[in-house]
Structure formats: C-alpha cells, structure tokens
Motif scaffolding. Structure first.
Motif, short mmCIF file in Angstrom:
data_model
loop_
_atom_site.label_atom_id
_atom_site.label_comp_id
_atom_site.label_asym_id
_atom_site.label_seq_id
_atom_site.Cartn_x
_atom_site.Cartn_y
_atom_site.Cartn_z
N SER A 129 -18.31 55.09 74.14
CA SER A 129 -17.11 54.44 73.59
C SER A 129 -17.41 53.36 72.57
CB SER A 129 -16.29 53.84 74.73
OG SER A 129 -17.02 52.80 75.36
N GLU A 186 -7.15 43.93 80.37
CA GLU A 186 -7.09 45.10 79.51
C GLU A 186 -7.84 44.90 78.20
OE1 GLU A 186 -4.47 43.63 80.86
OE2 GLU A 186 -4.06 45.07 82.49
N PRO A 229 -12.22 45.36 79.81
CA PRO A 229 -12.15 45.82 81.20
C PRO A 229 -13.48 46.25 81.82
CG PRO A 229 -11.51 47.59 79.73
CD PRO A 229 -11.87 46.42 78.85
N ILE A 268 -11.85 50.31 72.93
CA ILE A 268 -10.97 50.23 74.10
C ILE A 268 -10.30 51.58 74.36
CG2 ILE A 268 -8.78 49.27 74.90
CD1 ILE A 268 -10.98 47.42 75.48
N ASN A 269 -9.78 52.20 73.31
CA ASN A 269 -9.11 53.49 73.47
C ASN A 269 -10.08 54.57 73.95
OD1 ASN A 269 -6.71 52.38 72.63
ND2 ASN A 269 -6.92 53.05 70.51
N TRP A 273 -12.87 54.11 75.61
CA TRP A 273 -13.26 53.78 76.98
C TRP A 273 -12.22 54.28 77.97
CZ3 TRP A 273 -17.38 51.60 79.58
CH2 TRP A 273 -17.14 51.08 80.84
N ASN A 274 -10.97 53.91 77.72
CA ASN A 274 -9.89 54.30 78.63
C ASN A 274 -9.69 55.82 78.65
OD1 ASN A 274 -9.38 51.60 79.31
ND2 ASN A 274 -7.94 51.34 77.60
N TRP A 275 -9.75 56.45 77.47
CA TRP A 275 -9.57 57.91 77.42
C TRP A 275 -10.72 58.62 78.12
CZ3 TRP A 275 -11.96 62.31 75.74
CH2 TRP A 275 -11.17 63.46 75.60
N LYS A 277 -10.36 58.50 81.88
CA LYS A 277 -9.28 59.37 82.35
C LYS A 277 -9.64 60.85 82.22
CE LYS A 277 -4.38 60.33 81.54
NZ LYS A 277 -3.18 59.97 80.73
#
Length: 718
Positions: free
Chosen positions: A319, A362, A365, A487-488, A490-492, A495
């Motif tokens: 990420s 957020e 994180p 950040i995007n 990492w979160n994606w 998930k």
C-alpha cells in the motif's frame, strides 16, 4: 607461427622484442628499445604459448620503412657503409657464436682486434643490426626510422573501407587494413585502459594505442619520447571506434569502469516491481534510514547545534503506507531500527499526541506486525534478530551489500521528505558545497529534535493521503473506483486481499526488540546512564542493602527515560523501574539529549582540568612558602635551649595564654573608632578643657598573667 624478424610486444609492460633467429626449438630475441641489446635465448614453445594466450601481441615493425639514398647525407651513407662492411666481413661468419651468451664477450674482443676497432663499437653495431631489421639501412647512425621491410605481413589487396577524407599534398592517405593482429591490439588496449577505474575516454585509449603500437621510441635528456608514425601507417580513430562498438560489452564496461555494485544499483534491467512480491497489506515491510538534510539545536540550549538527525521509516510494500517512524540521533544502527519497529506496533493517535498533533485513527490506522521485513544487512545481522524470528515469527530478508534499490519504495520517500525539509525548515542543507562568502546554513539551525519529529509526522500524514504516481493498479481496484493513495490501498487490501496482518502486545515487542544494557545497583538506586531508578522489587528484596547483584540486565527506550524495565519469567513479564527524585529533572528529555548534556559537562570539566592543575600547583607553592617562613622564624627564636620534657609539660599553659591573647585580638568593639581618638576632661565649673598629659593606666587579668609568666621564666633562668 613465429617468424624471423617478427616484432612482438608484451601486454604487461609494453616491452618490444624482435625475433632474430630460430633453430633447435629455440628462439633468439633482442629488446629493440634498449640502448644496447644482446641476443637472449627462449624456448619456441614458451613464446608461442604467450602469443596464443595474448600475453604477447604481434605488432608492425617500427623500423620497416623504405629509405631513399638521395634523402641521406654523405656522412650517413659513409657511416652506413663502414658499419655494414664490419658486420658483413667480420660478424656474419661468427653469428651462431654471437647468439650464445657463453663465449660472446671473447668473440667480440677477437672481432675488434681483427677489424681494428674497439669491443664497444662492435657491440653497438651488432645491437643496431639486430634491433633495426637486420639489413644494411639498420647501420644508418641515429636514424630511428631506419630498417628494411623485413618479413612484414602484406595484404593481398589494397586497403578496404571508406578512403580517408584528409589529404596530404593533394593525395588521399590510404591508412591500414584492420587485420586480426590489429583487432587484438584494440582489444588489449580496451581491457588495459578503458575498462579501468581511471575512466579514460575512447580518445585517450586511441592515443594509448598509437603510443604503444604505432610510434617510434627514443630518449631525450634521459626521458623516453614517442614519435607517432605517418597517417598511412596507423589506424584512424574512426576505425578504432568502429571496432570498439563491435567489441563493446556494456555490462563489463560499467562493472570495470565504475563497479559491480553500481551496475547492480543503477544499470541492471528492471523487469519487475516490488508489489509483485506481495499479496496484500502486511506481507512485506521495508525499513531503511537516512540522515536528514538539516541541522538541529539542543532542547536545553538553542544556541548549541547538535548536528543532523537520522530518520527511520517502515513502509508497507503493497500500500506504500508508512507503518513505523523514528527520528533521533542514534544511527543508522540497530538501535534506531528498533525504535522504528517499536513505533510500528504503537497506537499512532497516542504517538502523535506526544507531539501536540491530534488525529483520528482512520488517518493512520497501522499498528501491526508484518510477515517479512526487508532491511539492510548491517543493521539486521545479529543483535536481537533471533528474538524477532523465534518469538514473533517475522522473517528478516537482508539486502545484499550496497543494494539500496531493493528497498526502493522507502528510499524514494526519503528523497521526497528531504526535499520538503529543504524548502521549509531553517538550517537545511541548501547545496553540498558552499562557495567562498556564502552564509553557513548550519548557523540558521532553529528546530530541536522534538519539533523536527513533529515536522516529519506532518509530512507522513500528508504522504498517507497523497496519490501514488505510477502505482501498478489491479483491475479490481479500478472497478471499485479506488484512488491509489496509501490509506485507500491499505483499507482496500485488508478488505479484499486480507494480507498477513498480525497484532502483538507492545510491551512484549519491546522486550524482544528494545536495546538491552547493564545497570548498576548501588545504595543510591539502580544506576543507568548516570540516572537513578527505583523499583518495588528492589525495595522488597533489599537490593540496595545486600548489594548481592552489582549489575542487572535492563531493557530501555531511548525516547522515554522515565522508565526502564527488568525482564523476568523468561521474557513473559517485566519489572518497571521509575526515575528517583535526584533524576526527575530529566524525565521529559530524550536519552540522546541527556547523553549530549553529560558529554558537554565532561568536556567542560576536561577544559577546566588544566586550570585545576595550575591552581593545585600554585596552592602547594603558597603552602610551602608559609611553612618555610615559619620554620625559619622558629629556628631564629631558639636562643636558649629547653628540654623536651619542659616543652611538653607547658602545652596546657601555653594554650591558655594563646587563647586569651586571641580573644583580645578577635573581640568585637563597635566604638573602636571613638576609642582611638585622644580623650579630654571638661571642668563643669569653668567649662574649660583639662588636658591629660599622660594616658590613664589600666590593668587586666591578661596582662597580670603575662607579667607573672615572665617572672616565672626569669626565676627559672637564674
């Protein structure tokens, strides 16, 4: 094959030799550049092997040139005829004997007597004959381009290739053909001069070729000189460049001219990317350090410059988010890397709050362990790496030496951070080399370590939300309308790719990765880095009284000296030690700054130590002076001898007298100034002054005792 009259050149020292005879599996050679050279015997097979292995190169005969008699002077012709006559008449019949070392000197003497000359002249004529082509023109004195054509290899056709454009006297210069021998000379020169760290240019290498293979050598004032041949006897630069491109090996050229490390770092083909080795967040973290391009000041005194800080960063390969950070004066080293790993699992909200930066979870994180950490060999070889591997199940991949590109993601981020620092912060390095008169940017240093850490945290938060250029997006990311920010991603990734994220208690990580040292137990407490700590266990077990354990292993955090830890129960638990009152003043300081202050104190004491020595010497001198004066006075006062018994018996009385005397001298008299003035008596009847001719006599106990003592001494003397 090796031929008679062939000229060869050694690749090591450029020595040139001529083959003057071959028979009985032996070759006789002479050094053509020596002032005087007699034949030397070599095995034919040895010489042939050296040629085949490239140690000896076949070169053009430097003396192979046609000489026109009309261009010679009468003296040159006369000397040539005289020398050739001696060689032909007296030397030719004895050549086999002259080739041999044994008996050569005797034969030369015999030839000299027979010809009516000296042995030196015979040696000179023979050397010239053998060195310059073994023909009549070799006898021309001091004519360096003399010699016949000999058995030089001739081409069956005229020079091939494009004719030269430069003309001499209206005629084009034909030049030479590039034969296998010439190619070998080119290859030798490229290996010897071009593929070296000297970084010679191709033009330089071409000049070396002309010097070594296509020039005449002669000495002038004892120094070797070179005269390059005519243009039609040498290869042109274009010919050399053409064959250089044919022989070119870019990989070898870079490795030899620069280094194999630099080739791997800057020039090797890039056929993949770091992301291809990961399958989600937490698979691989990269860790690296850089020295920031800024000078900082001490938090204790802003007028003191403490140098440049070190930034350690841990970054997720998938990420590109920064998962751990350390800014300090330690490193680049294992200690700095451990600080970054400790921050890697820390709560970033609490971490930022220490530097007066408020964020939401957020925004940053990350507080996880990776599966693999890619790091430098020097920092992650040894130390506590075994603890990371065995206790936390983290794989450590050490990069090869000088391969910073293997951590390219975090390396690029450091360049970005340093660029931002240079734009904004005072004290930043503006250029590597200052010119005379330029202001010293170090004097502009303003930020201390804590403030600079806050600056780096701000830049990291900006990075975590910034679009990554040229990120290798996946089809699923584009379908989900993901903008490639750390950040995007990492979160994606969490998930959709799950990744390899794990969490661990920060205290357990610290016990495994934080630096360990020895602390000393004393009555004042547990002493570490000149700071004093106390603990409940130490009081209960009476460590400070028993002093059974003079030292104990502790774990510490250089960023927080308020506490140190004593591990026990095989690393499962620990005992916390807190600062005692004498050291409480340092509880909010970094360990680096405390050490800096201690070093400053030591430096000040060291500077003052020379003054202390001088003070001690002066004090001793004054003491000796006072004592010597007292000894001298005592010696002068001993007019009448007294026994030792009498001296000792009178100590008490002497002390009492001395005490009374000093009481008189030491008493306070607030009206001392009035007493010193001369007194007067006033008659109230006449109101006139009565002058006192003599002062009123007074007596005291002290004076009575002194008189009594004097009388006693007088009676004893009788």
């Amino acid at each position: 094959m090796i031929y008679i009259n062939q000229v060869l050149q050694y690749t090591v020292d450029s020595k040139r030799i001529r083959v003057i005879e071959i028979y009985d599996s032996c070759v006789y050679i002479v050094d053509i550049d020596a002032i005087s050279s007699m034949p030397k015997k070599e095995l034919y097979s040895n010489l042939l092997t050296e040629v085949q292995q490239g140690e000896l190169l076949i070169i053009s005969d430097p003396f192979a040139k046609g000489v026109i008699d009309s261009e010679l002077t009468n003296q040159q012709i006369q000397k040539r005829e005289e020398g050739w006559s001696i060689i032909q008449q007296y030397c030719f019949p004895h050549l086999k004997t002259l080739f041999q070392k044994k008996g050569r000197e005797q034969k030369i003497k015999e030839i000299a007597e027979e010809s009516g000359t000296s042995p030196t002249k015979i040696k000179k004529l023979l050397s010239r004959y053998w060195q310059r082509g073994m023909n009549k023109n070799a006898m021309i004195p001091d004519y360096i381009n003399s010699g016949g054509r000999g058995k030089e290899k001739t081409l069956t056709k005229e020079k091939v290739g494009r004719p030269r454009r430069v003309t001499v006297s209206g005629e084009y210069q034909t030049g030479i053909n590039i034969t296998e021998e010439v190619k070998l000379q080119f290859e030798h020169a490229i290996n010897k001069y071009y593929r070296k760290i000297n970084n010679y240019s191709l033009n330089d290498v071409y000049h070396f070729i002309l010097r070594d293979f296509y020039s005449d050598r002669y000495k002038e004032n004892g120094k070797m000189k070179y005269r390059v041949w005519e243009a039609n006897r040498i290869p042109s630069y274009h010919q050399f460049y053409y064959w250089f491109k044919k022989l070119e090996d870019p990989k070898k050229d870079i490795q030899f001219r620069k280094s194999a490390k630099e080739y791997e770092l800057k020039y090797r083909p890039l056929l993949s990317n770091s992301k291809s080795e990961t399958n989600g967040p937490g698979t691989r973290f990269q860790i690296d350090a850089t020295i920031a391009d800024i000078y900082l000041v001490s938090s204790l005194d802003r007028n003191r410059i403490i140098g440049r800080p070190v930034i350690y960063a841990v970054m997720d390969v998938y990420s590109r988010i920064i998962t751990g950070l350390y800014v300090g004066l330690e490193g680049p080293s294992w200690l700095g890397a451990m600080m970054a790993l400790d921050n890697m699992v820390a709560d970033k909200v609490e971490f930022c709050k220490q530097y007066n930066i408020d964020i939401e979870e957020e925004q940053w994180p990350t507080h996880h362990l990776p599966e693999i950490i890619i790091a430098d060999r020097g920092e992650f070889e040894g130390y506590s790496v075994e603890n990371l591997i065995n206790n936390l199940n983290i794989i450590i991949e050490n990069t090869t030496a000088y391969r910073g590109d293997l951590k390219g993601i975090v390396e690029r981020k450091f360049r970005t951070l340093n660029g931002k620092v240079k734009q904004k912060a005072p004290g930043a390095i503006q250029k590597e080399y200052r010119e005379r008169g330029d202001r010293d940017y170090r004097l502009d240093a303003t930020l201390n370590l804590k403030e600079f850490t806050a600056v780096i945290i701000t830049l990291v938060l900006h990075h975590n939300h910034k679009i990554i250029e040229k990120y290798p997006m996946e089809k699923e990311m584009i379908a989900d309308n993901i903008v490639p920010t750390p950040i995007n991603l990492w979160n994606w990734g969490i998930k959709n790719r799950k990744g390899r994220l794990r969490t661990v208690d920060r205290n357990i990580l610290r016990l495994n990765v934080l630096p360990r040292e020895k602390a000393t137990i004393s009555r004042a407490g547990i002493k570490f880095k000149n700071l004093l700590y106390g603990s409940r266990q130490a009081i209960e077990e009476q460590w400070y009284i028993k002093l059974k354990n003079r030292s104990i292993e502790i774990v510490y955090d250089p960023r927080n000296v308020e506490k140190i830890y004593i591990p026990h129960d095989y690393g499962i638990d620990f005992e916390t030690c807190t600062l005692l009152e004498p050291s409480q003043q340092y509880k909010s300081d970094f360990l680096e700054e405390i050490i800096f202050q201690q070093q400053l104190r030591n430096e000040l004491e060291e500077i003052e130590r020379s003054n202390q020595v001088q003070l001690t010497i002066n004090t001793d001198t004054m003491l000796e002076d006072i004592i010597n004066k007292a000894k001298k006075k005592k010696k002068q006062s001993q007019h009448q001898p007294r026994s030792k018994r009498e001296k000792l018996a009178s100590i008490r009385d002497n002390k009492a007298i001395e005490k009374e005397l000093h009481r008189q001298l030491e008493q306070f008299d607030l009206e001392s100034e009035l007493v010193d003035q001369k007194g007067s008596v006033i008659d109230f009847a006449t109101k006139g002054k009565i002058e006192e001719d003599t002062p009123k006599k007074s007596s005291s106990r002290l004076m009575d005792k002194l008189r009594k003592k004097r009388d006693e001494e007088f009676e004893k003397d009788k």
